[in-house]
Design a protein around this motif. Structure first.
Motif, PDB file in Angstrom:
ATOM      1  N   UNK A   1     150.512 -19.634  31.311  1.00 32.20           N
ATOM      2  CA  UNK A   1     150.338 -21.074  31.497  1.00 32.20           C
ATOM      3  C   UNK A   1     149.817 -21.386  32.885  1.00 32.20           C
ATOM      4  N   UNK A   2     150.200 -20.570  33.868  1.00 35.33           N
ATOM      5  CA  UNK A   2     149.668 -20.766  35.215  1.00 35.33           C
ATOM      6  C   UNK A   2     148.167 -20.548  35.250  1.00 35.33           C
TER       7      UNK A   2
ATOM      8  N   UNK B   1     151.209 -29.963  28.102  1.00 38.84           N
ATOM      9  CA  UNK B   1     150.600 -28.713  27.623  1.00 38.84           C
ATOM     10  C   UNK B   1     151.615 -27.593  27.830  1.00 38.84           C
ATOM     11  N   UNK B   2     151.890 -26.839  26.771  1.00 38.38           N
ATOM     12  CA  UNK B   2     152.876 -25.759  26.811  1.00 38.38           C
ATOM     13  C   UNK B   2     152.190 -24.447  26.459  1.00 38.38           C
ATOM     14  N   UNK B   3     152.524 -23.387  27.207  1.00 38.15           N
ATOM     15  CA  UNK B   3     152.070 -22.034  26.873  1.00 38.15           C
ATOM     16  C   UNK B   3     153.172 -21.065  27.276  1.00 38.15           C
ATOM     17  N   UNK B   4     153.834 -20.501  26.286  1.00 34.98           N
ATOM     18  CA  UNK B   4     154.965 -19.601  26.514  1.00 34.98           C
ATOM     19  C   UNK B   4     154.858 -18.402  25.571  1.00 34.98           C
TER      20      UNK B   4
ATOM     21  N   UNK C   1     150.671 -30.407  23.452  1.00 35.38           N
ATOM     22  CA  UNK C   1     149.694 -29.409  23.004  1.00 35.38           C
ATOM     23  C   UNK C   1     150.290 -28.036  23.274  1.00 35.38           C
ATOM     24  N   UNK C   2     150.494 -27.273  22.222  1.00 26.22           N
ATOM     25  CA  UNK C   2     151.027 -25.920  22.376  1.00 26.22           C
ATOM     26  C   UNK C   2     149.858 -24.940  22.252  1.00 26.22           C
ATOM     27  N   UNK C   3     149.655 -24.134  23.277  1.00 24.51           N
ATOM     28  CA  UNK C   3     148.545 -23.183  23.304  1.00 24.51           C
ATOM     29  C   UNK C   3     149.045 -21.805  22.902  1.00 24.51           C
TER      30      UNK C   3
END
Length: 385
Positions: A95-96, A149-152, A197-199
């Protein structure tokens, strides 16, 4: 006699030497002599300079701290409007990288500000390090974003503690608990009416890691789409036609560049920008920002007021006259499609004859691919007048 006595005293250590040797010359690097030095002479000894400079102390870096960066910190960024929409990016080290790409993507857009709130070691598998639902709730209250915005998932390939017991990765109990934590994070944004928004994760160089990432993406997609949020799959942008990891691929302009780092995990600057490219349209749409800024056409500012008033208002048009389909009089015909203008044919195109029956169409006479053999036509002889 005096000289001999002085030498003996010096050797016995009772007296200091009558001269001082510089420190730099006293500390010489002693090198072992080789056989080449024995036959061809010794080499010059290197001297080591001694300085009194103290080594600089490095400040310890906290790798677990949440990074906080905004779009305004990026070089070449235009000044943001006072009412610019704020977009929060949360998640792990992937996510960074996504946040860095979004900062570059919206650097010249005064309507959107990217707020980078990531933790490289975080995830949903361990809540003792960072509880993302509680942290996201705090960010939403403080920043008031328009989009989250989420990315995990890159750090979640580990056990989950459930009621004092640890469940293995991808076991049934692990999946059930992991889905609950995803739903809890989605509920934080949904309860505050903030679109999320989930990436999905990209492919990785490790085959096992890519397999696990694909399995996690399936979980994310099912839970996110069930709640009506937006899931964006970026897998194809960082994989070949077989879905496997690639380090080099096309950038957002179609040029071949290196997208991933040598470790098979990190992304290059071009890779970060490409990852952000997948989210730009959705962010603008959810943040209620036009895709392109309005461009004033030449002469539009000098349009007379009478011409503006004379223009019909489409919103007021409710009834239109009927159109006679039997006699449109658009091309000089008396019917909608004059049968006389339709060329007569068998109904089978050359393509249909070639694919269905394997027949080729004869080339027109005189064309370069006309290989037909025809009898010679005798020339016409004009009678003598």
């Amino acid at each position: 006699m005096f000289v001999a006595t002085l030498a003996i005293a010096f050797l016995l250590g009772d007296m200091a030497p009558p001269f001082q040797v510089p420190v730099a010359h006293a500390q010489e690097i002693k090198e072992r002599r080789s056989i080449i030095d024995f036959f061809f002479g010794g080499r010059k000894k290197r001297k080591q300079d001694v300085t009194d400079t103290k080594p600089r102390k490095k400040k310890p870096r906290n790798r677990n701290s949440v990074q906080s960066v905004t779009t305004a910190d990026a070089p070449g960024t235009v000044e943001k409007l006072p009412d610019a929409r704020k977009v929060i990016v949360v998640g792990d080290f992937m996510a960074s990288a996504l946040a860095d790409g979004l900062v570059t993507a919206f650097a010249t857009d005064p309507n959107i500000v990217i707020e980078k709130k990531t933790d490289g070691s975080s995830g949903l598998a361990r809540t003792d390090h960072l509880d993302w639902p509680a942290t996201l709730s705090t960010y939403i209250e403080e920043i008031k974003p328009k989009v989250v915005v989420v990315m995990l998932g890159a750090n979640d390939r580990q056990q989950i503690a459930i009621a004092g017991t640890k469940e293995k990765f991808q076991s049934d109990a692990w999946k059930n608990e992991y889905q609950k934590r995803i739903d809890k994070l989605l509920e934080v944004a949904r309860s505050r009416q903030v679109p999320i928004i989930w990436t999905g994760l990209p492919s990785f160089q490790s085959n096992s890691l890519s397999t696990d990432a694909a399995a996690l993406n399936n979980i994310y997609r099912s839970r996110v789409e069930m709640t009506g949020a937006t899931f964006i799959d970026i897998w194809d942008g960082f994989a070949d036609e077989d879905g496997k990891f690639i380090a080099t691929g096309s950038d957002i302009n179609g040029q071949p560049v290196r997208l991933r780092g040598s470790d098979g995990l990190s992304l290059t600057r071009a890779g970060k920008r490409k990852m952000a490219f997948y989210l730009e349209k959705s962010i603008r749409s959810l943040a209620d920002v036009a895709t392109m800024p309005a461009i004033a056409l030449p002469g539009t500012t000098d349009t007379p007021a009478e011409a503006v008033k004379a223009a019909p208002d489409i919103a007021d048009i409710k009834v239109v006259p009927p159109v006679n389909l039997a006699d449109p009089e658009l091309d000089g015909s008396t019917a909608l499609l004059d049968d006389a203008l339709i060329p007569k044919s068998s109904g089978n195109s050359p393509r249909d004859r070639l694919i269905e029956k394997g027949e080729t169409v004869d080339a027109p006479v005189g064309r370069v691919d006309d290989f037909a053999i025809r009898p010679a036509t005798p020339p016409k002889v004009e009678p003598a007048g």
